[in-house]
Design a protein around this motif. Structure first.
Motif, mmCIF file in Angstrom:
data_model
loop_
_atom_site.group_PDB
_atom_site.id
_atom_site.type_symbol
_atom_site.label_atom_id
_atom_site.label_comp_id
_atom_site.label_asym_id
_atom_site.label_seq_id
_atom_site.Cartn_x
_atom_site.Cartn_y
_atom_site.Cartn_z
ATOM 1 N N THR A 130 0.859 -1.177 0.000
ATOM 2 C CA THR A 130 0.000 0.000 0.000
ATOM 3 C C THR A 130 0.898 1.230 0.000
ATOM 4 O O THR A 130 1.821 1.325 0.807
ATOM 5 C CB THR A 130 -0.930 -0.025 1.229
ATOM 6 N N GLY A 131 0.610 2.115 -0.931
ATOM 7 C CA GLY A 131 1.491 3.272 -1.137
ATOM 8 C C GLY A 131 1.246 4.414 -0.173
ATOM 9 O O GLY A 131 0.957 5.535 -0.567
ATOM 10 N N GLY A 132 1.336 4.105 1.104
ATOM 11 C CA GLY A 132 1.117 5.121 2.136
ATOM 12 C C GLY A 132 -0.345 5.171 2.520
ATOM 13 O O GLY A 132 -1.239 4.914 1.706
ATOM 14 N N ILE A 170 2.362 -0.539 5.009
ATOM 15 C CA ILE A 170 2.025 0.687 4.282
ATOM 16 C C ILE A 170 3.244 1.603 4.164
ATOM 17 O O ILE A 170 3.123 2.807 3.964
ATOM 18 C CB ILE A 170 0.843 1.414 4.965
ATOM 19 N N GLY A 171 4.411 0.965 4.306
ATOM 20 C CA GLY A 171 5.657 1.729 4.262
ATOM 21 C C GLY A 171 6.329 1.752 5.616
ATOM 22 O O GLY A 171 7.425 2.282 5.794
ATOM 23 N N PHE A 174 -1.515 6.799 6.228
ATOM 24 C CA PHE A 174 -1.622 7.950 7.135
ATOM 25 C C PHE A 174 -3.060 8.147 7.607
ATOM 26 O O PHE A 174 -3.509 9.263 7.832
ATOM 27 C CB PHE A 174 -1.077 9.222 6.467
#
Lengths: 167, 735
Positions: free
Chosen positions: B240-242, B469-470, B244
């Motif tokens: 998952t590209g971030g 997610i990073g 937050f």
């Protein structure tokens, strides 16, 4: 549909494409290379950065049909014969990535940046002493590549470790 | 690279998914390819709201080249009512879209155009004509204070309000009194990967590749929205590209993709454009925060009152708790906290990185700075003076609190030498200021399960529905398994992000690593016992053993794993139950941040020159990835202090700042050299690993440290965030 011939990562492609297709969508959808990413489609984030004829561009802002005969390098083309490009290894070693979504663009940008500095191309922070691989030069030149995870400092460090590399 | 098998947890091991990410091989949701191709969906947004669709003409769109289908409320497959069932919670409730002729907020989808290519879908979407009969809406809580309500609950806290001690008496008897109000702007998480979902149906089964933080609740959301069994939903999300916070739950594109795939009988991808995100993704509401603080002549806090007012999206119950840090930071004779919400006709309001603390420390820590100044006490000393011995509001013992260690270490490393008269320190035409603030963030543990399987060749596969997610989840889980089983990290394969794997609470609230890590630790410990039994059965009695290359090394002997566990291998399941940990204790991660800024004496431009953080997050699972997360948090804090604001046009309830040219996150050159120091620790009460949450801690305190430095540089207190040059321009000292 319009004919287009271009070279991507050393392979010549001869395709028929919708003239509305961006270079990014050509590479991702027509050619199936999923490394370059679409973060904004507006040229504002840099995740789609590719090296075209030796210069980095935001591929989402460039219509594919304008690239007849061009030579394009994407993140997939940075490594050779299965061996990582020194920048790729440095990004791993310095943890210059977190989620990794911006990384393909960061890497293409960084690879082109090394060449720009070697050629002495100035930036807005270049002083009278001329172009040098300083942190400030790297920061300025990498500011078109957003990273929301905040790997910026590690990216600068990774680029510095390979800046003398000739590859 | 071969790691030592004795101690691996905590080592600065390179990210195991690093090679995939630097070569472009890591597959994010939008990269997923399907045999037979994927149709592309493009969202048509409501041009006004709230209101009723009175005309919707899709004939031209349907006739356009390549169009497969146009979904509207008239043609969409059956869904359960939005928000049902009510007791399910916001992540798992029905997220129905295109439900009827009502539009709740500006930008809500009114149609989805599906075509063979993105270009065709985007063009056809421009041909859809929609007319909305609008009604009076509520867009800004500040304009509707009369509608403020006490929410049923606030995020992350047991109590919406707290009233400890006699505030009025303590405040009235205080020597120094501060009464201030702040505005904190709306924000969007702005992960680099926009929300994207690729959906397809295999008979009755929905298969989804999506960008998500919590897999299990997304499965429930699909089941509750579409009225299907959870067993018929499979979600796959290896990268998952971030997130937050923005990908905790599912969003409109996720449901649209599933509906469109059903309607069209083929795989459909719906990728929110960056502009879509600002209406179809979640955001942090703007807040009005009012603070009343009182201290005695020596600088001891007597009275603290922190109240917050914000918007809640109608029918989407989420209330952020900015007064959360206020309840636990300092001792005071009276501490009162309140949260009020106004239901508004705006896009979803939801968690964004460090909900509560990100904007709560921003206000509380700048108010504390101001009060310390009034008392004539150094801000570092002020905090030491008001250090509590137990949790100030709950009265519980602290599970582990080393805030003073952080503060003293930070002051020494930064070279804190007390404050100077504001506006008096110059470097050329730059006004230079320094400031500090404390970081605090609740530490929690969530239920999680894990399974491990050891094969005869010595390879271990660990599976959880956890996401990376990073944050570095793949890497720290690899380390936990390798150390627990005394085996090389290179022989551990961690597989994540698949709803068929054991359930975890996913990534969010900084609980991911501790929760999934503890479950995996348990699974590995059980596998180890089982292996020990096999060893005993085979005549080798050993207290300790190690594994390498398909052999077990015990008592100086080498035993083939295949002889012990056979071709079928050996499996174990593990779990963690939060009820067994930190019972009745106040558990937080801590830190301190010191900042130095320069403000241009002529233009007011603010640049951060230095930012230094010292953090205590218990046991560190990987020093390299932990440092990266803390740095990323600090950079997020720079954004919150100086850059990020989603501006709404209050006439229409529409965000105006809908791309990165308008919504500014920190770029590389906005970030100076950062110093991150992490105290060695082990928080024995928190969880079996002794670790604490780290993903949000770095933001907390970063913003107020910067704002306090801006004050020292200029003498100006700006009580709105972000602080911009125009807030300073006409108040700069004459120098």
């Amino acid at each position: 549909m319009y004919p287009l011939m271009l070279t991507v990562n050393g392979t010549v492609h001869d395709v028929e494409i919708d003239p509305r297709r961006s270079l990014l969508d050509l590479v991702r959808e027509t050619l199936g290379l999923k490394g370059p990413k679409k973060g904004c489609d507006h040229g504002q984030c840099g995740a789609c950065t590719m090296i075209v004829n030796g210069r980095r561009i935001n591929s989402c802002l460039s219509l594919a049909v304008t690239h007849e005969g061009d030579t394009v390098i994407t993140v997939e083309g940075l490594s050779e014969a299965g061996e990582l490009h020194p920048l790729q290894q440095a990004f791993i070693d310095k943890d210059a990535l977190q989620c990794g979504f911006c990384t393909p663009g960061q890497l293409c940008s960084a690879a082109a940046l090394v060449d720009e500095i070697r050629e002495g191309l100035p930036s807005v922070v270049t002083g009278e002493v001329g172009v040098a691989m300083t942190n400030e030069e790297i920061r300025e030149r990498m500011s078109g590549n957003l990273c929301r995870c905040g790997a910026y400092n590690n990216i600068v460090e990774a680029i510095r470790t390979v800046s003398g590399d000739k590859r | 690279m071969e790691q030592s098998t004795s101690k691996i947890i905590g080592e600065p091991m390179n990210r195991v998914d690093g090679p995939a990410k630097v070569t472009g091989r890591a597959e994010y949701a939008g990269d997923h390819q399907v045999e037979g191709g994927i149709a592309e969906g493009f969202i048509v947004e409501a041009p006004a709201a709230p209101g009723k669709i009175v005309a919707l003409d899709v004939a031209d769109a349907e006739a356009a080249d390549g169009v497969v289908s146009v979904l509207t409320y008239k043609t969409v497959p059956q869904q359960k009512p939005y928000g049902s069932p009510e007791d399910e919670g916001r992540f798992t409730q029905s997220h129905a879209v295109l439900e009827n002729d009502r539009v709740r907020h500006f930008g809500e989808p009114v149609a989805l155009v599906v075509a063979e290519t993105l270009e065709q879908a985007r063009y056809a979407a421009s041909l859809v004509r929609v007319e909305i009969e609008t009604e009076e809406g509520v867009f800004n809580a500040l304009d509707h204070k009369d509608q403020a309500e006490k929410p049923d609950s606030v995020d992350g806290l047991d109590e919406v309000d707290t009233q400890d001690g006699d505030f009025e008496t303590q405040f009235s008897q205080s020597t120094h009194k501060l009464e201030v109000s702040y505005l904190t702007g709306a924000q969007h998480a702005s992960a680099m990967e926009p929300h994207v979902t690729v959906a397809q149906w295999d008979g009755e089964t929905l298969i989804v590749h999506m960008a998500i933080q919590i897999v299990a609740s997304a499965v429930s959301a699909y089941a509750n929205t579409l009225g299907i069994d959870e067993a018929n939903v499979r979600i796959i999300s290896p990268f998952t590209g971030g997130g937050f916070g923005s990908k905790l739950g599912v969003h409109n594109e996720a449901i649209l993709a599933a509906l469109a795939a059903k309607q069209c009988g083929k795989a459909v991808r719906v990728a929110q454009t960056r502009r879509n995100l600002f209406a179809n993704g979640p955001h942090r509401s703007r807040h009005l925060q009012e603070l009343k603080l009182g201290a005695d002549a020596s600088g001891k806090l007597r009275a603290v009152r922190h109240s917050s007012l914000a918007s809640m999206a109608r029918n989407y119950p989420f209330a952020e708790a900015p007064a959360s840090p206020t309840r636990a930071s300092y001792a005071a004779d009276a501490i009162h906290t309140f949260h009020r919400m106004v239901k508004a006709d705006i896009p979803k309001v939801d968690s964004m990185r460090a909900p509560g603390e990100a904007i709560g420390t921003l206000t509380y820590e700048t108010a504390i700075d101001e009060l310390a100044e009034m008392c004539g006490v150094d801000p570092v000393e002020f905090r030491i003076l008001n250090e509590p011995t137990q949790d100030p509001t709950s009265g519980h013992a602290f599970a582990d609190r080393r805030l003073l260690d952080c503060i003293r270490t930070g002051a020494a490393k930064f070279g804190w030498s007390g404050r100077v008269k504001p506006g008096s320190r110059m470097a050329g035409r730059k006004l230079v200021g320094r400031g500090m603030a404390v970081a605090i963030r609740p530490n929690t543990l969530s239920p999680a399960q894990a399974e491990v399987k050891l094969a005869a060749d010595g390879r271990l596969v660990a599976r959880l529905d956890m996401t990376d997610i990073g944050t570095g989840t793949y890497t720290i889980l690899t380390q936990i398994a390798a150390e627990t089983l005394s085996m090389p990290a290179s022989q551990v394969l961690v597989q994540l992000g698949d709803s068929r794997f054991p359930e975890t609470a996913g990534s969010g609230g900084s609980f991911g690593a501790s929760s999934s890590g503890s479950a995996l630790l348990d699974a590995c410990a059980k596998l180890k016992s089982a292996l020990s039994e096999r060893l005993t059965e085979s005549g080798v009695s050993a207290n300790a053993f190690a594994m390498k290359d398909g052999r077990v090394l015990a008592n100086g002997k080498r035993i083939e794993l295949a002889d012990l566990i056979g071709a079928e291998g050996l499996s174990a399941d593990g779990a963690v139950d939060p009820d067994n940990h930190a019972k009745g204790q106040a558990d937080y991660s801590y830190g301190v941040q010191f900042a130095e800024v320069e403000v241009d004496a002529d233009t007011g431009e603010i640049r951060v020159r230095r930012l230094l953080g010292v953090f205590d997050a218990g046991r560190i699972l990987n020093r390299k990835t932990a440092r990266s997360q803390l740095m990323g948090g600090m950079i997020f804090g720079i954004g919150g202090a100086l850059l990020e604001e989603s501006l709404m046009d209050d006439r229409f309830g529409s965000f105006m700042t809908r791309d990165f040219a308008e919504y500014h996150i920190a770029v590389n050159r906005d970030v100076p050299d950062l110093e991150v120091h992490i105290l060695d620790g082990y928080s024995e009460h928190s969880n079996p690993l002794g670790s604490k949450g780290i993903g949000e801690l770095g933001i907390c305190g970063a913003g107020p440290a910067i704002a306090n430095a801006v004050h020292e540089a200029t003498g100006v207190r700006v009580r709105k965030f972000p602080v911009h040059m125009e807030d300073l321009l006409d108040r700069l000292p004459a120098v």
